[in-house]
Design a protein around this motif. Structure first.
Motif, PDB file in Angstrom:
ATOM      1  N   VAL A  34       0.826  -1.207   0.000  1.00 34.95           N
ATOM      2  CA  VAL A  34       0.000   0.000   0.000  1.00 34.95           C
ATOM      3  C   VAL A  34       0.859   1.255   0.000  1.00 34.95           C
ATOM      4  N   ARG A  35       1.961   1.227   0.731  1.00 33.32           N
ATOM      5  CA  ARG A  35       2.838   2.405   0.782  1.00 33.32           C
ATOM      6  C   ARG A  35       3.523   2.686  -0.542  1.00 33.32           C
ATOM      7  N   ALA A  36       3.687   1.668  -1.379  1.00 34.36           N
ATOM      8  CA  ALA A  36       4.290   1.861  -2.693  1.00 34.36           C
ATOM      9  C   ALA A  36       3.381   2.671  -3.613  1.00 34.36           C
ATOM     10  N   GLY A  37       2.106   2.791  -3.243  1.00 33.65           N
ATOM     11  CA  GLY A  37       1.143   3.476  -4.090  1.00 33.65           C
ATOM     12  C   GLY A  37       1.007   4.970  -3.850  1.00 33.65           C
ATOM     13  N   TYR A  38       1.779   5.521  -2.909  1.00 34.97           N
ATOM     14  CA  TYR A  38       1.691   6.950  -2.639  1.00 34.97           C
ATOM     15  C   TYR A  38       2.934   7.423  -1.903  1.00 34.97           C
ATOM     16  N   GLN A  39       3.108   8.731  -1.828  1.00 36.94           N
ATOM     17  CA  GLN A  39       4.243   9.337  -1.142  1.00 36.94           C
ATOM     18  C   GLN A  39       3.844   9.716   0.274  1.00 36.94           C
ATOM     19  N   ARG A  40       4.461   9.109   1.264  1.00 40.96           N
ATOM     20  CA  ARG A  40       4.192   9.436   2.668  1.00 40.96           C
ATOM     21  C   ARG A  40       4.872  10.770   3.002  1.00 40.96           C
ATOM     22  N   VAL A  41       4.429  11.415   4.083  1.00 48.18           N
ATOM     23  CA  VAL A  41       5.010  12.705   4.455  1.00 48.18           C
ATOM     24  C   VAL A  41       5.615  12.646   5.855  1.00 48.18           C
ATOM     25  N   GLU A  42       6.635  13.434   6.043  1.00 53.28           N
ATOM     26  CA  GLU A  42       7.278  13.594   7.345  1.00 53.28           C
ATOM     27  C   GLU A  42       6.510  14.654   8.134  1.00 53.28           C
ATOM     28  N   ALA A  43       6.747  14.701   9.430  1.00 55.08           N
ATOM     29  CA  ALA A  43       5.996  15.580  10.324  1.00 55.08           C
ATOM     30  C   ALA A  43       6.102  17.055   9.929  1.00 55.08           C
ATOM     31  N   LYS A  44       7.285  17.546   9.670  1.00 57.68           N
ATOM     32  CA  LYS A  44       7.434  18.980   9.354  1.00 57.68           C
ATOM     33  C   LYS A  44       6.716  19.349   8.056  1.00 57.68           C
ATOM     34  N   GLN A  46     -15.389  19.132   6.292  1.00 52.97           N
ATOM     35  CA  GLN A  46     -14.084  19.300   5.646  1.00 52.97           C
ATOM     36  C   GLN A  46     -13.909  18.391   4.433  1.00 52.97           C
ATOM     37  N   ALA A  47     -14.733  17.381   4.285  1.00 51.11           N
ATOM     38  CA  ALA A  47     -14.628  16.431   3.166  1.00 51.11           C
ATOM     39  C   ALA A  47     -15.279  17.036   1.932  1.00 51.11           C
ATOM     40  N   THR A  48     -14.551  17.942   1.321  1.00 46.28           N
ATOM     41  CA  THR A  48     -15.111  18.778   0.255  1.00 46.28           C
ATOM     42  C   THR A  48     -14.989  18.194  -1.148  1.00 46.28           C
ATOM     43  N   GLY A  49     -14.146  17.218  -1.356  1.00 47.23           N
ATOM     44  CA  GLY A  49     -14.003  16.653  -2.692  1.00 47.23           C
ATOM     45  C   GLY A  49     -12.910  15.608  -2.741  1.00 47.23           C
ATOM     46  N   HIS A  50     -12.849  14.908  -3.863  1.00 50.65           N
ATOM     47  CA  HIS A  50     -11.873  13.840  -4.026  1.00 50.65           C
ATOM     48  C   HIS A  50     -10.448  14.358  -4.196  1.00 50.65           C
ATOM     49  N   ASP A  51     -10.277  15.646  -4.463  1.00 54.14           N
ATOM     50  CA  ASP A  51      -8.949  16.225  -4.600  1.00 54.14           C
ATOM     51  C   ASP A  51      -8.370  16.702  -3.270  1.00 54.14           C
ATOM     52  N   LEU A  52      -9.127  16.554  -2.200  1.00 50.51           N
ATOM     53  CA  LEU A  52      -8.663  16.977  -0.880  1.00 50.51           C
ATOM     54  C   LEU A  52      -7.383  16.232  -0.512  1.00 50.51           C
ATOM     55  N   ARG A  53      -6.385  16.987  -0.071  1.00 48.91           N
ATOM     56  CA  ARG A  53      -5.154  16.352   0.424  1.00 48.91           C
ATOM     57  C   ARG A  53      -5.353  16.058   1.905  1.00 48.91           C
ATOM     58  N   VAL A  54      -5.399  14.795   2.228  1.00 48.53           N
ATOM     59  CA  VAL A  54      -5.604  14.324   3.588  1.00 48.53           C
ATOM     60  C   VAL A  54      -4.301  13.686   4.067  1.00 48.53           C
ATOM     61  N   VAL A  55      -3.890  14.039   5.285  1.00 50.18           N
ATOM     62  CA  VAL A  55      -2.750  13.371   5.917  1.00 50.18           C
ATOM     63  C   VAL A  55      -3.294  12.645   7.140  1.00 50.18           C
ATOM     64  N   VAL A  56      -3.309  11.323   7.073  1.00 45.06           N
ATOM     65  CA  VAL A  56      -3.839  10.505   8.156  1.00 45.06           C
ATOM     66  C   VAL A  56      -2.743  10.307   9.203  1.00 45.06           C
ATOM     67  N   ARG A  72      -5.260  11.901  -3.271  1.00 43.68           N
ATOM     68  CA  ARG A  72      -4.171  12.676  -2.667  1.00 43.68           C
ATOM     69  C   ARG A  72      -3.971  12.345  -1.186  1.00 43.68           C
ATOM     70  N   ALA A  73      -4.696  11.357  -0.690  1.00 46.30           N
ATOM     71  CA  ALA A  73      -4.540  10.953   0.712  1.00 46.30           C
ATOM     72  C   ALA A  73      -3.159  10.342   0.922  1.00 46.30           C
ATOM     73  N   THR A  74      -2.596  10.633   2.077  1.00 43.77           N
ATOM     74  CA  THR A  74      -1.307  10.094   2.460  1.00 43.77           C
ATOM     75  C   THR A  74      -1.320   9.906   3.972  1.00 43.77           C
ATOM     76  N   ASP A  75      -0.177   9.503   4.519  1.00 44.14           N
ATOM     77  CA  ASP A  75      -0.107   9.383   5.967  1.00 44.14           C
ATOM     78  C   ASP A  75       1.225   9.898   6.483  1.00 44.14           C
ATOM     79  N   LEU A  76       1.253  10.083   7.787  1.00 41.66           N
ATOM     80  CA  LEU A  76       2.398  10.664   8.466  1.00 41.66           C
ATOM     81  C   LEU A  76       3.378   9.580   8.886  1.00 41.66           C
ATOM     82  N   VAL A  77       4.602   9.647   8.373  1.00 46.85           N
ATOM     83  CA  VAL A  77       5.650   8.712   8.751  1.00 46.85           C
ATOM     84  C   VAL A  77       5.899   8.848  10.258  1.00 46.85           C
ATOM     85  N   GLY A  78       5.763   7.754  10.985  1.00 43.41           N
ATOM     86  CA  GLY A  78       6.008   7.767  12.419  1.00 43.41           C
ATOM     87  C   GLY A  78       4.840   8.239  13.260  1.00 43.41           C
ATOM     88  N   GLY A  79       3.762   8.683  12.614  1.00 45.84           N
ATOM     89  CA  GLY A  79       2.542   9.072  13.300  1.00 45.84           C
ATOM     90  C   GLY A  79       2.706  10.197  14.313  1.00 45.84           C
TER      91      GLY A  79
END
Length: 138
Positions: free
Chosen positions: A19-29, A82-92, A114-121
Motif C-alpha cells: 500500500v505504501r508503494a502506491g503513494y508518497q508518505r510525508v514527514e511531520a514537518k 471538511q470532506a469537500t471533494g476527491h482532490d482533498l489532500r488528507v494526511v492521516v 491525494r490521501a497520504t499518511d504521516l511517517v512515524g505518526g
C-alpha cells in the motif's frame, strides 16, 4: 487484497509495503507546513485513550478509525464538513504510522487520490517538537 480465494495469503508487513508503494508518505514537518498553509487536512485516527494520554495536534480533525471512510467520503451522507471533494489532500495520523497506512489505502479506494499518511505518526510529530495541545485542553 484481491478477492481471489486461491491467492497466496499476504502478511501485514507485505501489505504495508504494497500500500505504501502506491503513494508518497510525508514527514511531520512537511505535514505541519501543509496544514498551516491550508494545503492539507490532518486527520487523527488514534483512539481516545491515546489522545487523552498524549494530547492532540492543533487543528487536526479527530475521526475514529472505524468512522474514517464515512466521514471523509465527499459523496457520503455522514461526511465531515471538511470532506469537500476527491482532490482533498488528507494526511492521516495514527500513533506510530502503521494503521494510518492501511487507512490511507482505504481512502484511495474511495477516490481520495491525494490521501497520504504521516511517517512515524503522532509520536514522530511530537518528537519533531511540533505543536501539541496537552490532554484535557481541547
Amino acid at each position: 487484497m484481491s478477492g481471489d480465494p486461491g491467492a497466496r495469503p499476504v502478511g501485514v508487513d507485505e501489505l504495508l509495503e504494497r500500500v505504501r508503494a502506491g503513494y508518497q508518505r510525508v514527514e511531520a514537518k512537511e505535514a505541519h507546513e501543509a496544514a498551516l498553509a491550508g494545503e492539507a487536512l490532518l486527520v487523527d485516527i488514534r483512539y481516545a485513550a491515546l489522545r487523552e494520554r498524549d494530547g492532540l495536534i492543533p487543528g487536526a480533525l479527530v475521526v475514529e478509525r472505524n468512522e474514517l471512510e464515512w466521514r471523509l467520503d465527499p459523496q457520503g451522507s455522514h461526511r465531515a464538513p471538511q470532506a469537500t471533494g476527491h482532490d482533498l489532500r488528507v494526511v492521516v495520523v495514527c500513533n506510530e504510522g502503521y494503521a494510518s497506512s492501511l487507512a490511507t489505502a482505504s481512502l484511495h479506494q474511495l477516490g481520495l487520490h491525494r490521501a497520504t499518511d504521516l511517517v512515524g505518526g503522532f509520536q514522530a510529530w511530537r518528537a519533531a517538537g511540533l505543536p501539541v495541545e496537552p490532554p484535557g485542553t481541547a
